[in-house]
Design a protein around this motif. Sequence first.
Motif, mmCIF file in Angstrom:
data_model
loop_
_atom_site.group_PDB
_atom_site.id
_atom_site.type_symbol
_atom_site.label_atom_id
_atom_site.label_comp_id
_atom_site.label_asym_id
_atom_site.label_seq_id
_atom_site.Cartn_x
_atom_site.Cartn_y
_atom_site.Cartn_z
ATOM 1 N N UNK A 1 60.231 58.464 -8.534
ATOM 2 C CA UNK A 1 61.065 58.947 -7.433
ATOM 3 C C UNK A 1 60.389 58.773 -6.071
ATOM 4 N N UNK A 2 59.058 58.703 -6.034
ATOM 5 C CA UNK A 2 58.342 58.573 -4.758
ATOM 6 C C UNK A 2 57.513 57.291 -4.715
ATOM 7 N N UNK A 3 57.777 56.403 -5.617
ATOM 8 C CA UNK A 3 56.967 55.195 -5.782
ATOM 9 C C UNK A 3 56.821 54.396 -4.484
ATOM 10 N N UNK A 4 57.897 54.296 -3.711
ATOM 11 C CA UNK A 4 57.861 53.489 -2.492
ATOM 12 C C UNK A 4 57.150 54.184 -1.343
ATOM 13 N N UNK A 5 56.769 55.440 -1.541
ATOM 14 C CA UNK A 5 56.156 56.215 -0.455
ATOM 15 C C UNK A 5 54.698 56.552 -0.713
ATOM 16 N N UNK A 6 54.094 55.892 -1.704
ATOM 17 C CA UNK A 6 52.685 56.141 -2.034
ATOM 18 C C UNK A 6 51.929 54.820 -2.045
#
Length: 539
Positions: free
Chosen positions: A119-124
Amino acid sequence: MKKPLLVTDFLDRARNHYGDQEAIVATTGERYTYDEFGDRADRLSAALADRGIEKGDRVAVLDPNTHYHLESAYGIMQLGAIHTPLNYRLTPDDYEYILNDAGVDAVIADYAYAEKIEAVRDDVPTEVFVSNDASETDGDWEDFEEVIDDASPDDYERPEMSEDDIITINYTSGTTGDPKGVMRTHRTETLHAYIVSVHHELYDDDVYLWTLPMFHVNGWGHIYAITGMGAKHVCTRGVDADDIVETIRAEDVSFLCGAPTVLNMLADYYEEHGEPEMSGDSDVRVTTAGSAPPEATIRTVEDEFGWYLKHLYGLTETGPLVTMSDARRLMDQDDDSRFKMKKRQGMGVLGTEVAVVDDDGEEVPRDDSTIGEIVVRGNQVMDGYWEKPEATEEAFNEKREGWFHTGDLAVVDDHGMVSIQDRKKDIIISGGENISSIEIEDTLFEHDDVAEVAVIPAPSEQWGETPKAFVVPASGDPDEPGVTENEIQEFTKEHMASYKAVHRVEFVAELPQTATGKIQKYELRAREWDDEDRMVGQG
């Protein structure tokens, strides 16, 4: 002579002396010897190296108590990379913060929790994503078994490592603001594991049941100690009373750890199922931590189950083990008075200095009534907080220079055994998990029907403590608040990890405040714990 203390030595020793002995009973049914355990860890080391992971890189592990977590921890540490275990009860937003704060380069996640990372892959900043069952994981994840099958155990080289190198980062539960990364070195982890081995009386014929989360301070050091002793790990995917009792008998478990909530669960099971046999052929030892279990629970565990119970105290920053209540020369094993002593947090363990000090840093009298703050000095205490030098400086020097300040307030008796009375910081320990009252309050302030709120720990037979919210409704009328208790509870469940959610709500017309407008939580806590022997930390 001086030999560097390295955590890789624990698995090396087990492979050298117990290679053909069973090391792990997996949740998937497989059983692995120490040779097989080591081979799988070596293959993972090679695979991670092939994907660019180097010494000092951070690799996160999001996994319940499975064999994959054990293999991942050693596969990471053999490269000199930094094992960064994640609490599987957190939310995607929590993971986004931690993965960014630590600059995590790779994630190894259990299929049941990988979606929270996805769910947060693109923000890490993470680039490598491995799941223990990619077929059950949405997104572009490599499969753990395929990854190690394609790797050779000979295709990696251990870098030169110092005992002062950071080898693991354990994130706190964010008791004041964002969680902090607790840095622990080869040396601190190794010496903590030695202390654990002595005080938990570990031997090579022990069978250890993983009811304690492996992510929690690296499973209180047992990923090291159990391995180094050549004992057996019995893995689990969760805590279920039926499974625990069945496994204890089937695998002849001799040792387990767990929060008071686990003991209460087992006590209920024992009563509901007609007092079944609670052990196999071996005697069972159990260690609990956090808020002490009620004396009735300790009595059931020892007198009915036939187990031997120990109670320890510590924090993520301290290993955790700094004190233990197991002082057999000071208690009569045949007298019920021992239960009261076992509820105390106890005395300092080997190589550890524990003091209870006043605001000037001077030790309070050993009168069992004067309250001070617990400060600690020992080789198992953390190196510091990840990229937070000011917080580190404060933690070690607020009252006594060079001592870690726990924020826990206690009294101490004539034998130097501490007993926690209250907490300096607004922290709730529920079922062994640290919960920030400030975080819950911040969440509830977002609710349109909440004008003011204060959250405190309330006594709970099941969890030791549970979050309770005193809410001043926006309507101004506690009898007609315009919102229900259940709606407040559900609001926190929707916006926070489930274990942090408010369990009790009381609508009030106003909150007690000082002349400067600061909410006096102490008054709320005193009222809530009025009928208890201890306000906090005693169950």
